[in-house]
Design a protein around this motif. Structure first.
Motif, mmCIF file in Angstrom:
data_model
loop_
_atom_site.group_PDB
_atom_site.id
_atom_site.type_symbol
_atom_site.label_atom_id
_atom_site.label_comp_id
_atom_site.label_asym_id
_atom_site.label_seq_id
_atom_site.Cartn_x
_atom_site.Cartn_y
_atom_site.Cartn_z
ATOM 1 N N LYS A 1 12.893 8.877 9.130
ATOM 2 C CA LYS A 1 13.526 9.381 10.346
ATOM 3 C C LYS A 1 13.238 7.972 11.499
ATOM 4 O O LYS A 1 14.585 7.734 11.756
ATOM 5 C CB LYS A 1 12.915 10.538 10.916
ATOM 6 N N GLU A 2 12.192 7.731 11.666
ATOM 7 C CA GLU A 2 12.172 6.758 12.590
ATOM 8 C C GLU A 2 12.651 5.367 12.017
ATOM 9 O O GLU A 2 13.619 4.601 12.840
ATOM 10 C CB GLU A 2 10.612 6.309 12.445
ATOM 11 N N GLU B 1 16.675 5.789 12.609
ATOM 12 C CA GLU B 1 16.763 5.627 14.303
ATOM 13 C C GLU B 1 16.659 4.298 14.551
ATOM 14 O O GLU B 1 17.894 3.945 15.081
ATOM 15 C CB GLU B 1 15.691 6.346 15.038
ATOM 16 N N LYS B 2 15.889 3.457 14.331
ATOM 17 C CA LYS B 2 15.739 2.144 14.462
ATOM 18 C C LYS B 2 16.834 1.225 13.825
ATOM 19 O O LYS B 2 17.565 0.395 14.460
ATOM 20 C CB LYS B 2 14.518 1.484 13.909
ATOM 21 N N CYS C 1 21.332 4.754 13.542
ATOM 22 C CA CYS C 1 21.925 6.103 13.492
ATOM 23 C C CYS C 1 22.009 6.656 14.762
ATOM 24 O O CYS C 1 21.110 6.357 15.667
ATOM 25 C CB CYS C 1 21.081 6.968 12.493
ATOM 26 N N ASN C 2 22.788 7.338 15.380
ATOM 27 C CA ASN C 2 22.969 7.959 16.457
ATOM 28 C C ASN C 2 22.346 9.453 16.488
ATOM 29 O O ASN C 2 22.291 9.797 17.667
ATOM 30 C CB ASN C 2 24.241 7.729 17.208
ATOM 31 N N LYS C 3 22.281 9.984 15.542
ATOM 32 C CA LYS C 3 21.592 11.215 15.426
ATOM 33 C C LYS C 3 20.757 11.403 13.913
ATOM 34 O O LYS C 3 21.206 10.953 12.977
ATOM 35 C CB LYS C 3 22.741 12.277 15.102
ATOM 36 N N VAL C 4 19.549 11.446 14.192
ATOM 37 C CA VAL C 4 18.632 11.670 13.025
ATOM 38 C C VAL C 4 17.730 13.071 13.263
ATOM 39 O O VAL C 4 17.291 13.418 14.267
ATOM 40 C CB VAL C 4 17.702 10.693 12.944
ATOM 41 N N GLY D 1 20.687 11.949 8.439
ATOM 42 C CA GLY D 1 20.951 10.729 9.933
ATOM 43 C C GLY D 1 22.336 10.602 9.802
ATOM 44 O O GLY D 1 23.216 10.509 8.745
ATOM 45 N N LYS E 1 25.818 7.876 11.736
ATOM 46 C CA LYS E 1 26.540 6.985 12.835
ATOM 47 C C LYS E 1 27.939 7.106 12.548
ATOM 48 O O LYS E 1 28.657 6.782 11.455
ATOM 49 C CB LYS E 1 26.048 5.772 12.844
#
Ligand code: BES
Ligand code: MN
Ligand code: MN
Length: 462
Positions: A46-47, A50-51, A54-57, A70, A72
């Motif tokens: 998940k992390e 995000e890094k 992706c704008n939603k995870v 995730g 984008k």
């Protein structure tokens, strides 16, 4: 996309180190002793998503291990690529056969990987291959080269049958809506001759139990007068193949599709050395169904294999005993059109029917799944082919694989989209075996090739 090469070159140390950190996590889905590690790995994925931009995870709960989702979304009128992979790994045993600890990754050079390969459980299957997609996304978002929408769905139960993912997919059709599914969880012919996997075999996995007398017996006092379950089980198993290594279960081949002579001739064009194959496995001769080549036997033909067999005394020294029970785990690899539930039933019926009255037999189905074939005349395949051509300088060969990713057939049924299998591993990378590894060349080449798939897929769609 000239700058993908330089981006990878510039960041490769970090790309390798990030993967090494992920490989340190023992996410063995089959062994409940590691359940916290599996959950921690989902958090790490998940992390990473995000890094990578992706704008939603989300960590999506299921009846089993969670699915990391995730996305984008840049423009709802553009195509959407759905990336699938798995963060769980196979058990590491037999642990004593590893040259370095399975969860303590090391880089070593080999004949096939002169630039080095990362040795660790999951390096190739599938953390390394899944992570290529995360880094490809990083490149695309960091450099303004993401040409479409992207969704990630990374599961934690692939190695144990993906039942929670099936549950998830059926309930989230809209969320998972896409134009193509992209997976790197297969292999290619070699580092100089890439291939795209166009078929996967199905699977039926069963466990059998043969019971003789109600307790273990002295093999002198009772031997010869009662059925020995181990003798009987091995005899029953031996009868499942005939002298041509054909499977003897009635109806087993009914739905098997026969390839045309042209299709078989096309397959035979793929580079393959039987000598090198035998040498790599240290065998004098190959073995299999009469009338088929090695590459046909392990891809377009169904099989039946005992995966494990046990019973009786296996400790040190000798013990004269007739065991009460004997067991085996049996897998059948299936080809497209064979239905795995039907095959499981045919097996069960047949296996019970060949048991002598002196024993009781129980068959317990485990998991299974349908096979998959994908045509090569679609945009997804063509985009992948062009991407490999750019990065390898050779046209990839379509190739049907012997392995299984049962969830792929379900994706097609539930999400109505084609799956493109862009695998970058080699058969010799020892997935599921001790000393699993993944070439650094393969890892970095994968990161380089994936953004080109996006680019061509979007171009060809507009
Ligand atoms: N990634 C493999 C499948 C694979 C590997 C396909 C190489 C083609 C080439 C996957 O993780 C796997 O191991 N699948 C299992 C089936 C599953 C139901 C346990 C398999 O093929 O045994
Ligand atoms: Mn896999
Ligand atoms: Mn696997």
């Amino acid at each position: 996309m000239e700058n993908i090469k330089s981006y990878v070159n510039q960041h490769k140390e970090r790309f390798i180190n990030e993967l090494i950190e992920l490989l340190k996590m023992p996410s063995i889905s089959a062994d409940s002793a590691y359940s916290q590690d599996v959950l921690n790995t989902a958090d790490a994925v998940k992390e990473a998503l995000e890094k990578a931009g992706c704008n939603k995870v989300e960590i999506c709960d299921t009846p089993g291990y969670p699915i990391v989702y995730g996305e984008k979304i840049i423009d709802s009128t553009l195509p959407t690529v759905l990336v699938y992979g798995h963060y769980d790994v196979q058990p590491a045993d037999p642990i004593e056969l590893w040259e370095s600890p399975p969860f303590d990754p090391v880089i070593k050079k080999t004949e096939l990987h002169p630039d080095g390969a990362i040795y660790a459980r999951g390096s190739c299957d599938d953390k390394g291959q899944m992570y290529m997609h995360v880094k490809a996304l990083e490149y695309m978002t960091q450099t303004g080269n993401l040409p479409c929408n992207v969704k990630f769905m990374i599961e934690g139960e692939e190695e144990i049958g993906s039942s929670s993912l099936a549950w998830f997919v059926k309930r989230n059709q809209e969320k998972l809506a896409n134009d193509v599914i992209l997976i790197s969880d297969t292999g290619m012919i070699s580092n100089t001759q890439p291939s795209i996997t166009t078929g996967l075999r199905g699977l039926s996995y069963v466990e059998v139990e043969v019971t003789g007398p109600n307790r273990d017996l002295h093999s002198g006092l009772y031997g010869g007068a009662v059925a020995n379950p181990i003798n009987i089980l091995t005899k029953m198993i031996a009868s499942l193949h005939d002298e041509n290594n054909h499977i003897t279960i009635p109806g087993f081949y009914d739905k098997v599709e026969d390839l045309t002579a042209e299709e078989r001739a096309e397959m035979a064009k793929a580079p393959f050395s039987l000598e090198a194959y035998k040498k790599a496995l240290n065998i004098n001769q190959v073995y299999g169904e009469t009338g088929y080549t090695t590459n046909e036997r392990n891809s377009i033909r169904p099989t039946l294999d005992v995966n494990g067999i046990w019973g009786g005394y296996t400790g040190e020294g000798a013990k004269t005993v007739i065991a009460s029970k004997a067991y085996a785990k049996i897998s059948m690899r299936l080809v497209p059109n064979q239905d795995w539930n039907e095959i499981t039933e045919l097996f069960t019926k047949h296996f019970l029917s060949i048991a002598p009255p002196s024993v009781k037999v129980k068959v317990t189905p485990h998991h299974g799944g349908q096979g998959y074939v994908t045509p090569i005349d679609n945009v997804g395949y063509k985009a992948a082919s062009k991407a490999y051509e750019d990065t390898f300088g050779v046209t990839p060969i379509p190739q049907r694989s012997g392995g299984s990713i049962p969830i792929v057939a379900l994706f097609e049924k539930e999400l109505k989209s084609k799956t493109i299998l862009m695998g970058f591993g080699l058969d010799s990378d020892a997935i599921h075996s001790p000393n699993e590894h993944f070439g650094l060349f393969n890892y970095l080449k994968g990161i380089e090739t994936i953004p080109l798939f996006y680019k061509y897929f979007v171009e060809m769609n507009s």
